[in-house]
Design a protein around this motif. Structure first.
Motif, PDB file in Angstrom:
ATOM      1  N   ASP A 177       0.832  -1.201   0.000  1.00  0.00           N
ATOM      2  CA  ASP A 177       0.000   0.000   0.000  1.00  0.00           C
ATOM      3  C   ASP A 177       0.866   1.251   0.000  1.00  0.00           C
ATOM      4  O   ASP A 177       0.449   2.312  -0.467  1.00  0.00           O
ATOM      5  CB  ASP A 177      -0.890   0.033   1.249  1.00  0.00           C
ATOM      6  CG  ASP A 177      -1.791  -1.181   1.333  1.00  0.00           C
ATOM      7  OD1 ASP A 177      -2.509  -1.459   0.351  1.00  0.00           O
ATOM      8  OD2 ASP A 177      -1.764  -1.855   2.379  1.00  0.00           O
ATOM      9  N   ALA A 178       2.072   1.114   0.579  1.00  0.00           N
ATOM     10  CA  ALA A 178       2.974   2.253   0.713  1.00  0.00           C
ATOM     11  C   ALA A 178       4.419   1.778   0.659  1.00  0.00           C
ATOM     12  O   ALA A 178       4.703   0.602   0.890  1.00  0.00           O
ATOM     13  CB  ALA A 178       2.705   2.984   2.027  1.00  0.00           C
ATOM     14  N   VAL A 179       5.322   2.722   0.365  1.00  0.00           N
ATOM     15  CA  VAL A 179       6.743   2.399   0.261  1.00  0.00           C
ATOM     16  C   VAL A 179       7.555   3.522   0.907  1.00  0.00           C
ATOM     17  O   VAL A 179       7.343   4.693   0.605  1.00  0.00           O
ATOM     18  CB  VAL A 179       7.184   2.232  -1.215  1.00  0.00           C
ATOM     19  CG1 VAL A 179       8.614   1.696  -1.283  1.00  0.00           C
ATOM     20  CG2 VAL A 179       6.232   1.321  -1.987  1.00  0.00           C
ATOM     21  N   LEU A 180       8.460   3.150   1.799  1.00  0.00           N
ATOM     22  CA  LEU A 180       9.411   4.086   2.402  1.00  0.00           C
ATOM     23  C   LEU A 180      10.708   3.931   1.623  1.00  0.00           C
ATOM     24  O   LEU A 180      11.309   2.847   1.626  1.00  0.00           O
ATOM     25  CB  LEU A 180       9.617   3.754   3.883  1.00  0.00           C
ATOM     26  CG  LEU A 180      10.586   4.651   4.654  1.00  0.00           C
ATOM     27  CD1 LEU A 180      10.085   6.092   4.695  1.00  0.00           C
ATOM     28  CD2 LEU A 180      10.781   4.108   6.067  1.00  0.00           C
ATOM     29  N   VAL A 181      11.144   4.974   0.927  1.00  0.00           N
ATOM     30  CA  VAL A 181      12.259   4.891  -0.018  1.00  0.00           C
ATOM     31  C   VAL A 181      13.410   5.813   0.376  1.00  0.00           C
ATOM     32  O   VAL A 181      13.213   7.026   0.507  1.00  0.00           O
ATOM     33  CB  VAL A 181      11.790   5.270  -1.447  1.00  0.00           C
ATOM     34  CG1 VAL A 181      12.960   5.253  -2.424  1.00  0.00           C
ATOM     35  CG2 VAL A 181      10.689   4.340  -1.922  1.00  0.00           C
ATOM     36  N   ASP A 182      14.589   5.237   0.523  1.00  0.00           N
ATOM     37  CA  ASP A 182      15.805   6.030   0.737  1.00  0.00           C
ATOM     38  C   ASP A 182      16.160   6.732  -0.571  1.00  0.00           C
ATOM     39  O   ASP A 182      16.124   6.117  -1.641  1.00  0.00           O
ATOM     40  CB  ASP A 182      16.941   5.107   1.174  1.00  0.00           C
ATOM     41  CG  ASP A 182      18.215   5.854   1.531  1.00  0.00           C
ATOM     42  OD1 ASP A 182      18.159   7.067   1.808  1.00  0.00           O
ATOM     43  OD2 ASP A 182      19.281   5.220   1.530  1.00  0.00           O
ATOM     44  N   VAL A 183      16.509   7.999  -0.503  1.00  0.00           N
ATOM     45  CA  VAL A 183      16.876   8.756  -1.699  1.00  0.00           C
ATOM     46  C   VAL A 183      18.173   8.220  -2.298  1.00  0.00           C
ATOM     47  O   VAL A 183      18.318   8.148  -3.520  1.00  0.00           O
ATOM     48  CB  VAL A 183      16.989  10.265  -1.372  1.00  0.00           C
ATOM     49  CG1 VAL A 183      17.572  11.033  -2.551  1.00  0.00           C
ATOM     50  CG2 VAL A 183      15.624  10.819  -0.990  1.00  0.00           C
ATOM     51  N   ASP A 203      20.573  12.589   4.847  1.00  0.00           N
ATOM     52  CA  ASP A 203      20.861  13.963   4.447  1.00  0.00           C
ATOM     53  C   ASP A 203      19.540  14.740   4.416  1.00  0.00           C
ATOM     54  O   ASP A 203      18.682  14.488   3.565  1.00  0.00           O
ATOM     55  CB  ASP A 203      21.512  13.976   3.062  1.00  0.00           C
ATOM     56  CG  ASP A 203      21.763  15.376   2.515  1.00  0.00           C
ATOM     57  OD1 ASP A 203      21.417  16.372   3.191  1.00  0.00           O
ATOM     58  OD2 ASP A 203      22.292  15.464   1.395  1.00  0.00           O
ATOM     59  N   ALA A 204      19.369  15.653   5.333  1.00  0.00           N
ATOM     60  CA  ALA A 204      18.115  16.400   5.458  1.00  0.00           C
ATOM     61  C   ALA A 204      17.785  17.246   4.228  1.00  0.00           C
ATOM     62  O   ALA A 204      16.660  17.708   4.082  1.00  0.00           O
ATOM     63  CB  ALA A 204      18.160  17.292   6.697  1.00  0.00           C
TER      64      ALA A 204
END
Length: 121
Positions: free
Chosen positions: A49-55, A84-85
């Motif tokens: 349903d959702a994905v948390l993705v590192d840049v 990295d903010a």
């Protein structure tokens, strides 16, 4: 209904931390991927349903991946993250179709249930 979240990050320690954090926020854990290529394959088979993705991924930019993920037929919600903010601007987020960018050090205080679950609970 609890959202199932796919975690995409090349750091196995962060993936474990994210898994525990998702549980605390009452979100389901769909699985994990360590690169853009494995993320797309996992998304296709797991249909999160959702994905948390590192840049910062080893094989692609997470912002580009977010655009590919949000374009999938079921349109999973995507939240970008990075140590990295300043890794993603508001324009990057809009262009990618992601719901938000949250620096990793702010994830414990973020409204993850709202961002990843699409719920205001």
């Amino acid at each position: 209904m609890t959202s199932n979240v796919l975690v995409v990050d090349d750091d196995p320690a962060f993936r474990g931390l994210a898994r525990r954090l998702l549980v605390v926020f009452g979100l389901g854990y769909a699985g994990e991927a360590d690169s853009a290529a494995t993320a797309l394959a996992a998304a296709g088979s797991l249909r999160p349903d959702a994905v948390l993705v590192d840049v910062g991924l080893p094989d692609a930019n997470g912002i580009t991946l977010a655009g590919e993920l949000t374009a999938l037929p079921w349109h999973p919600r995507v939240v970008l993250t990075s140590s990295d903010a300043e890794a993603a601007s508001a324009a990057d987020v809009r262009r990618s179709g992601a719901a938000a960018f949250v620096p990793k050090d702010q994830l414990p205080n973020a409204a993850l249930r709202t961002l990843l679950g699409g719920s205001s609970l």
